[in-house]
Design a protein around this motif. Sequence first.
Motif, PDB file in Angstrom:
ATOM      1  N   SER A   3      36.076  63.740  26.784  1.00 15.05           N
ATOM      2  CA  SER A   3      34.696  63.834  27.735  1.00 15.05           C
ATOM      3  C   SER A   3      34.989  64.475  28.962  1.00 15.05           C
ATOM      4  O   SER A   3      36.616  65.046  29.281  1.00 15.05           O
ATOM      5  CB  SER A   3      34.029  62.229  27.699  1.00 15.05           C
ATOM      6  OG  SER A   3      35.187  61.841  28.510  1.00 15.05           O
ATOM      7  N   GLU A   5      35.725  64.700  32.660  1.00 14.80           N
ATOM      8  CA  GLU A   5      36.352  63.293  33.572  1.00 14.80           C
ATOM      9  C   GLU A   5      35.478  63.246  35.288  1.00 14.80           C
ATOM     10  O   GLU A   5      35.198  62.442  35.532  1.00 14.80           O
ATOM     11  CB  GLU A   5      37.885  63.373  33.780  1.00 14.80           C
ATOM     12  CG  GLU A   5      38.025  61.917  34.694  1.00 14.80           C
ATOM     13  CD  GLU A   5      39.393  61.463  34.713  1.00 14.80           C
ATOM     14  OE1 GLU A   5      40.777  61.286  35.505  1.00 14.80           O
ATOM     15  OE2 GLU A   5      40.173  62.097  33.549  1.00 14.80           O
ATOM     16  N   LYS A   6      35.773  64.727  35.592  1.00 17.42           N
ATOM     17  CA  LYS A   6      34.727  64.723  36.483  1.00 17.42           C
ATOM     18  C   LYS A   6      34.851  66.654  37.038  1.00 17.42           C
ATOM     19  O   LYS A   6      35.173  67.085  35.670  1.00 17.42           O
ATOM     20  CB  LYS A   6      35.630  64.727  38.302  1.00 17.42           C
ATOM     21  CG  LYS A   6      37.379  65.301  37.771  1.00 17.42           C
ATOM     22  CD  LYS A   6      37.518  64.669  39.762  1.00 17.42           C
ATOM     23  CE  LYS A   6      39.061  64.943  39.511  1.00 17.42           C
ATOM     24  NZ  LYS A   6      40.446  63.746  38.247  1.00 17.42           N
ATOM     25  N   ALA A  50      29.126  59.518  39.695  1.00 16.58           N
ATOM     26  CA  ALA A  50      28.023  59.496  38.742  1.00 16.58           C
ATOM     27  C   ALA A  50      26.920  58.403  39.013  1.00 16.58           C
ATOM     28  O   ALA A  50      27.601  57.758  39.403  1.00 16.58           O
ATOM     29  CB  ALA A  50      28.879  60.216  37.822  1.00 16.58           C
ATOM     30  N   ASP A  52      25.509  57.433  37.047  1.00 20.07           N
ATOM     31  CA  ASP A  52      25.363  56.479  34.848  1.00 20.07           C
ATOM     32  C   ASP A  52      26.382  56.972  34.330  1.00 20.07           C
ATOM     33  O   ASP A  52      27.213  57.576  35.506  1.00 20.07           O
ATOM     34  CB  ASP A  52      24.364  57.112  34.091  1.00 20.07           C
ATOM     35  CG  ASP A  52      23.698  58.246  34.333  1.00 20.07           C
ATOM     36  OD1 ASP A  52      25.425  58.809  33.955  1.00 20.07           O
ATOM     37  OD2 ASP A  52      23.081  58.778  34.239  1.00 20.07           O
ATOM     38  N   ASP A  53      27.258  56.618  33.588  1.00 22.67           N
ATOM     39  CA  ASP A  53      27.901  56.304  33.290  1.00 22.67           C
ATOM     40  C   ASP A  53      28.354  57.612  32.316  1.00 22.67           C
ATOM     41  O   ASP A  53      28.934  58.375  31.384  1.00 22.67           O
ATOM     42  CB  ASP A  53      27.893  54.780  31.812  1.00 22.67           C
ATOM     43  CG  ASP A  53      28.265  53.759  32.734  1.00 22.67           C
ATOM     44  OD1 ASP A  53      28.942  53.862  33.702  1.00 22.67           O
ATOM     45  OD2 ASP A  53      28.232  52.631  31.595  1.00 22.67           O
ATOM     46  N   ARG A  54      27.185  57.936  32.100  1.00 23.19           N
ATOM     47  CA  ARG A  54      27.086  59.540  30.886  1.00 23.19           C
ATOM     48  C   ARG A  54      27.134  60.760  32.191  1.00 23.19           C
ATOM     49  O   ARG A  54      27.227  61.789  31.032  1.00 23.19           O
ATOM     50  CB  ARG A  54      25.637  59.548  30.280  1.00 23.19           C
ATOM     51  CG  ARG A  54      25.289  58.310  29.293  1.00 23.19           C
ATOM     52  CD  ARG A  54      23.955  59.198  28.802  1.00 23.19           C
ATOM     53  NE  ARG A  54      23.107  59.674  29.022  1.00 23.19           N
ATOM     54  CZ  ARG A  54      21.629  60.026  29.505  1.00 23.19           C
ATOM     55  NH1 ARG A  54      21.042  58.884  29.173  1.00 23.19           N
ATOM     56  NH2 ARG A  54      21.150  60.466  29.856  1.00 23.19           N
ATOM     57  N   SER A  55      26.950  60.482  33.414  1.00 25.81           N
ATOM     58  CA  SER A  55      27.409  61.777  34.086  1.00 25.81           C
ATOM     59  C   SER A  55      29.131  61.545  34.685  1.00 25.81           C
ATOM     60  O   SER A  55      28.758  60.389  35.312  1.00 25.81           O
ATOM     61  CB  SER A  55      26.165  61.568  34.990  1.00 25.81           C
ATOM     62  OG  SER A  55      25.056  61.811  33.902  1.00 25.81           O
TER      63      SER A  55
END
Length: 130
Positions: A3, A5-6, A50, A52-55
């Motif tokens: 995923s 991370e940033k 972010a 939310d947890d998806r961004s």
Amino acid sequence: MTSIEKITFACNSPDRLATFWERALERDRVPLPAEPPDETDDPDHVLLAAPDDRSPPLLFKRLPKGSTEDIPIHLDLATEDRAATVARLEELGASAVEAKRERFDDRAEEWTVMEDPEGNGFCVCDRAPR
């Protein structure tokens, strides 16, 4: 699973560029551990949370930019009203470079290529119907 991370932006002025993206994406700044003071009031790192947890969060770091021959990584922003979003981002200091249209089988996609205040490219596209 891998995923993001940033997303890190190499930039000349982290505070100025983070302010643009903070307003454009309606994000909040995250405090970072204290850095050694520099000669200016512009920090070397600014982190935007972010929503939310998806961004992924966005990190703005004072670094020289890469070669123009490198393939840039940029953001694709989805919106309900592309024209209004492009106009709002231009008011915040972005520049529209060009509009593009591409056909994929039975549908066409359109987007606007833009640059943030330091020339980093990003696209604004119409949100796909769900």
